[in-house]
Design an enzyme around this catalytic site. Sequence first.
Site: not given
Ligand code: 6GU
Length: 240
Positions: A85, A154
């Site tokens: 995130p 895709r």
């Molecule tokens: Cl790539 N990982 C996690 N744990 N939470 C997320 C994310 C990724 N993308 C948005 N939220």
Amino acid sequence: MRIDIVSIFPQYLAPVQLSLVGRAQSDGLIDIEIHDLRDAATDRHRTVDDEPYGGGPGMVMTPEPWGVTLDRLLRPDSLLVVPTPSGRRFDQRTATAWADRRHLVFACGRYEGIDTRVMEYYRPRVDLAEVCIGDYVLAGGEAATLVMVEAVTRLLPGVVGNVQSIVDDSFADGDMESLLEGPVYTRPAKWRGMEVPSILLSGDHGSIARWRRDQAWQRTRQMRPDLPPRGGTSSGPVPD
Ligand code: 6GU
């Protein structure tokens, strides 16, 4: 394209056997392998996490099993993807760039994330992308990896039968300047009292194309006012 995915929940990635990504695999267009991070753990409990230095909630994934696993998988031409995130946003432009790569390795973290030294170690050695898929928090990188693998797959030649369906995509030009896709209809011509717009039955392909562009423009304004006000070949609503 070769794709390796490392996770402590390998079954979470089982959907890559299904649908479009699964067919791309059985057609030999991509080769996906899923690896259990715990196979590289050394203790009898197969531990892959520990408490964060400096204190705080949750657990951090230890660097050793990641080092063993990634040393084995990475090649000079790999792109190492770490879903997090706190990464840069993955978008259609990212997917298009990744579709030209020979090898993607997804390192799915859980808990509070992977010891930062793992990314520090590999950053000068391979191409590294720390990416998030949106402004919300997931419990781990697995669901995000499924999203990214599908978005990239895709775009590969031969995966989607009709090339125009990729050209017409929302965000297809990757710079977020295209329009969202407008409404679509199929048979029956009348359903629960609702008729298909008569223009779609007119056979006038020029008028149909203009109507669709106008519908797409209106939908974009309504659903995504944050997108740039011009897009594609349309510069606004059709004056009629
Ligand atoms: Cl790539 N990982 C996690 N744990 N939470 C997320 C994310 C990724 N993308 C948005 N939220």
